[in-house]
Design a protein around this motif. Structure first.
Motif, short mmCIF file in Angstrom:
data_model
loop_
_atom_site.label_atom_id
_atom_site.label_comp_id
_atom_site.label_asym_id
_atom_site.label_seq_id
_atom_site.Cartn_x
_atom_site.Cartn_y
_atom_site.Cartn_z
N UNK A 342 37.68 -36.61 -26.59
CA UNK A 342 36.32 -36.78 -26.07
C UNK A 342 36.30 -37.87 -25.01
N UNK A 343 35.62 -37.59 -23.93
CA UNK A 343 35.40 -38.57 -22.87
C UNK A 343 33.89 -38.79 -22.78
N UNK A 344 33.42 -39.83 -23.46
CA UNK A 344 31.99 -40.09 -23.53
C UNK A 344 31.48 -40.67 -22.21
N UNK A 345 30.29 -40.21 -21.84
CA UNK A 345 29.63 -40.73 -20.64
C UNK A 345 30.55 -40.66 -19.43
N UNK A 346 31.06 -39.47 -19.17
CA UNK A 346 31.98 -39.29 -18.04
C UNK A 346 31.24 -39.24 -16.71
N UNK A 347 30.06 -38.65 -16.70
CA UNK A 347 29.28 -38.48 -15.48
C UNK A 347 27.92 -39.14 -15.67
N UNK A 348 27.51 -39.89 -14.66
CA UNK A 348 26.23 -40.59 -14.68
C UNK A 348 25.26 -39.90 -13.74
N UNK A 349 24.01 -39.77 -14.17
CA UNK A 349 22.95 -39.24 -13.31
C UNK A 349 21.78 -40.21 -13.33
N UNK A 350 21.28 -40.55 -12.14
CA UNK A 350 20.10 -41.39 -12.05
C UNK A 350 19.39 -41.12 -10.73
N UNK A 351 18.17 -41.62 -10.63
CA UNK A 351 17.42 -41.58 -9.38
C UNK A 351 17.46 -42.97 -8.76
N UNK A 352 17.35 -43.01 -7.42
CA UNK A 352 17.24 -44.32 -6.79
C UNK A 352 16.41 -44.23 -5.52
N UNK A 353 15.74 -45.31 -5.21
CA UNK A 353 15.04 -45.43 -3.95
C UNK A 353 16.06 -45.47 -2.82
N UNK A 354 15.80 -44.76 -1.72
CA UNK A 354 16.76 -44.78 -0.61
C UNK A 354 16.07 -45.06 0.72
N UNK A 355 15.04 -45.89 0.66
CA UNK A 355 14.42 -46.33 1.90
C UNK A 355 13.34 -45.37 2.38
N UNK A 356 13.00 -45.52 3.65
CA UNK A 356 11.94 -44.71 4.23
C UNK A 356 12.44 -43.29 4.49
N UNK A 357 11.67 -42.31 4.05
CA UNK A 357 11.97 -40.92 4.39
C UNK A 357 11.43 -40.60 5.78
N UNK A 358 10.18 -40.96 6.02
CA UNK A 358 9.61 -40.81 7.36
C UNK A 358 8.40 -41.72 7.50
#
Length: 681
Positions: A342-358
């Motif tokens: 078993x490889x626990x927590x192999x892939x991480x998923x999160x959201x993040x702010x990435x500045x101004x879209x427009x």
């Protein structure tokens, strides 16, 4: 019989690994094979057209494609076995001996190589008599695959180091000058290279540590907390390994060699789910070193094919690498006995702010409209001996897919070679007194199987090269200011072997002639935007160029074939070269009307700095896939106005008063939806 599975791309389970191993052991016994090691047990993905046909039929649960496991065994001859997992008792349905190849080195192989090197009497004699090292626990042996092997066998070379009095000491600050080679099949050291013989330079003695308990410099005291808070949670939904976020839909899997793989990436455009990528993953790396002195001519790792990114993936239980509201995906691999690991927590998923879209401020009225961007991040991190590679897929709200690799970890160090100026080595940088870090490259190969607005998975797509070119002065360009865009379809494999050109802003378009933009009338497309940089610098006749031909071009395009997956060949470890892309494209197949697969090479040429030691700040490389006439207009125009409540400071920040002025219904949104980034999705 294995339990039912929900989707053909669901990653292999622990139960399935055990079933496949049992079937292979039974087959080996029937063949009279007494020695059996399991190198790999992984999912055999269905053929592309089989998968697409199943999807077009509505994904019927009672008509799933056969579930199979692909196994690489060592008897010690390499064997490829295919095991049936569904539709009856698990059974080996094919068994093929693979003469003259070496499967990748597993973590157990690397641990065994270090143990064999430390146990060798001659290695112990050299440590004691030449270096005065009696405590073998204070010795580290870095296991590397062997480029240009000097003999036959399943070989691992070990670069030698001393630890400075603690098992946590950074051993790369104390390199030793000899390199044992271990033959894993023979279980012993078969060669020792000693450039200085019995008179090596003194072991560098300066400790250079990053470990929290040993770091020689005091920690900063001027850093205040910075928290990422999502009080209403994240915006995604997860169904098994299917991710739905904003307008995106992504299926992911994980395997021993590629690590994280993306499948069936699509975007919901006004209620229509439009395909973009059928399959995408990192499929090879070449890390050649530039030192022409022996034994360092053998220093070149193909980290995907030699070790496997999945095999080297960190369990993020051992150190959180993401911030915010996080979801982890586990994985399962196998050990040499065929047991699941078993490889626990192999892939991480999160959201993040990435500045101004427009943003736009109408200066006549003083009214501003601005939207901040957020992105979904899928990531995993590998440790390949000394280096860490952190891999990131970013999905933006405007339909852009970005890919980044962050290179960090430790430089692979050595002593300066005989004949070089010890104060100014020819082929590296002194990163500490007497510690040489050699020049090297990191060349990555990305395999992108596009499906741009094509439910057939990419059939009929066209790849084109686009350059901005100046128009000569003349009757139609009297002011000399004109430039235009030159777009060239790449219609054969030889035409599609391309390099970057930053001076012309070169990019490559993936077009679908069967789907047209309503305004331009041109095929909808995505563009591959490269990060221009040097390609492979080794000579064309070198062993590195023969093994890593993929790294000599920034772009390759081939017609899809299910078996063409690895650009340096199925078994690059100790291979003489000429396999993979170099072999396939020799036929110069036509790409007209084909189902094209894109192979993009990018990377870094690393001239080490003292600032890269004792632990290296991240070096970032990557590329973007950006919509080009794919959407009718800016797909992020519909982002709702909002504000960040946490940023509304009493000192009158722009977030405190700008929202009411800068967006329609700003006050309403600030009150009702005033969570981080206006989370009202």
């Amino acid at each position: 019989m294995g339990k039912a599975y929900g989707h053909p791309l669901d990653p292999i389970t622990a139960e399935e690994i055990s079933l496949a191993a049992a079937a292979c052991k039974e087959k080996a016994t029937a063949l009279g094979i007494s020695s059996l090691r399991f190198n790999t047990i992984t999912l055999q993905e269905p053929a592309k057209q089989t998968l697409i046909a199943w999807q077009h039929a509505g994904c019927p649960a009672d008509a799933l494609p056969p579930r199979e496991a692909f196994c690489i065994l060592q008897t010690p001859t390499a064997v490829e076995a295919l095991v049936r997992l569904s539709g009856g008792p698990s059974k080996v349905i094919s068994w093929a001996e693979m003469e003259g190849v070496q499967p990748l080195a597993t973590p157990e192989d690397c641990e065994l190589a270090e143990a064999l090197a430390k146990a060798d009497p001659e290695v112990q004699r050299i440590l004691s008599e030449v270096y005065g090292i009696e405590d073998i626990a204070m010795v580290a042996c870095d296991p590397w695959s062997v480029h240009l092997p000097p003999m036959a066998g399943r070989l691992i070379q070990t670069f030698m180091y001393q630890r400075g009095g603690s098992l946590d000491d950074n051993h790369y600050a104390h390199p030793l000058d000899f390199v044992p080679i271990v033959d894993l099949d023979k279980g012993k050291v078969v060669r020792i290279d000693r450039p200085y013989g019995d008179s090596p330079p003194q072991i560098p003695s300066t400790n250079m540590n990053y470990h929290r308990d040993l770091c020689e410099v005091p920690f900063r005291s001027d850093i205040k907390p910075l928290d990422i808070v999502q009080p209403q949670g994240a915006c995604w939904t997860i169904e098994g390994n299917l991710i739905k976020w904003q307008r995106w839909q992504i299926r992911m899997s994980f395997n021993y060699r590629e690590g994280l793989v993306l499948h069936d990436v699509a975007y919901d455009d006004a209620g229509k789910l439009r395909p973009i990528v059928h399959r995408m993953s990192l499929v090879e790396m070449a890390v050649p070193y530039a030192d022409p002195n022996e034994p360092y001519t053998r220093k070149c790792a193909f980290d995907v094919g030699d070790y496997g990114l999945g095999n080297c993936t960190n369990s993020l239980e051992l150190g959180c690498d993401c911030l915010g509201n996080i979801h982890y995906f586990d994985a399962v691999l196998n050990n040499s006995k065929g047991e699941p690991v078993a490889l626990k927590k192999a892939v991480c998923m999160h959201e993040e702010d990435s500045g101004i879209m427009w943003k736009h401020l109408e200066y006549r009225t003083g009214h501003a409209e601005v939207r901040r961007s957020r992105r979904l991040v899928l990531s995993f991190i590998c440790t390949v001996v000394n280096y860490e590679y952190a891999f990131y897929y970013y999905f933006a709200q405007d339909g852009t897919i970005s890919y980044e690799i962050k290179l960090t970890g430790e430089l692979s160090t050595n002593l300066v070679s005989p004949g070089e100026n010890p104060a100014a080595p020819d082929w590296g940088t002194l990163v500490a007194p007497g510690v040489n870090a050699q020049y090297h490259q990191h060349m990555f190969s990305m395999r992108i199987d596009p499906a741009v607005d094509d439910a057939q998975g990419g059939a009929g797509l066209v790849v084109a090269e686009v350059d901005a070119v100046a128009v000569p002065e003349g009757p139609d360009n009297t002011a000399g200011n004109a430039f235009t865009v030159l777009e060239t379809d790449l219609l054969t494999e030889s035409e599609a072997q391309r390099v970057c050109n930053a001076s012309s802003g070169r990019y490559w378009k993936i077009k679908n002639p069967a789907s047209r933009h309503p305004a331009t009338g041109k095929p909808v497309a995505y563009k591959l935007m490269p990060m221009a940089g040097p390609l492979l610098l080794a000579a064309p006749s070198s062993g590195i160029a023969k093994r890593g031909a993929f790294a000599t071009k920034a772009l390759w395009v081939t017609p899809h074939q299910d078996l063409e997956r690895w650009p340096a060949g199925d078994y690059p470890m100790q291979h003489a070269g000429g396999d993979g892309l170099a072999k396939w494209t020799a036929a110069n197949r036509s790409l007209a009307g084909a189902d094209p697969v894109i192979w993009h090479t990018f990377g870094a040429t690393h001239v080490p700095r003292p600032e890269d030691f004792p632990v290296m700040p991240c070096e970032v490389v990557g590329f973007m896939l950006k919509p080009f006439g794919f959407f009718e207009y800016n797909p992020a125009r519909d982002l709702p106005p909002g504000s960040n409540k946490a940023s509304m400071l009493a000192n009158g920040s722009c977030c405190a008063n700008g929202s009411a002025n800068g967006s329609a219904n700003g006050t309403t949104n600030r009150t009702a939806n005033g969570t981080a980034n206006g989370t009202a999705h």
